[in-house]
Design a protein around this motif. Sequence first.
Motif: not given
Length: 90
Positions: A16-20, A29-31, A44-48
Amino acid sequence: MYQVFLDIYFNNERIKMRTLTCDVCGSVIERPIKGRNYWNFKTWDICEACKDKMDLKLRPIVRSHFPYDVAWYQRLVDACIEEGVSKGRF
């Protein structure tokens, strides 16, 4: 925060791989590596890219505020993220 689980098979074993996705801009968000290409603030998840924009927005406010207080800064960050999530951008 949307998490999509992908079923991938490697050597006949299910992985199972998780994608955010970023909660502000919605980009995938890749890798995901926490603290490197995404940041987690409370729920919250925030990209760079969004974190960089948030830092640029908050920097002049933080520099002009005296005395510095950690609780004040946390409230400021939370308010900024909530505003960004509701607008879809910083």
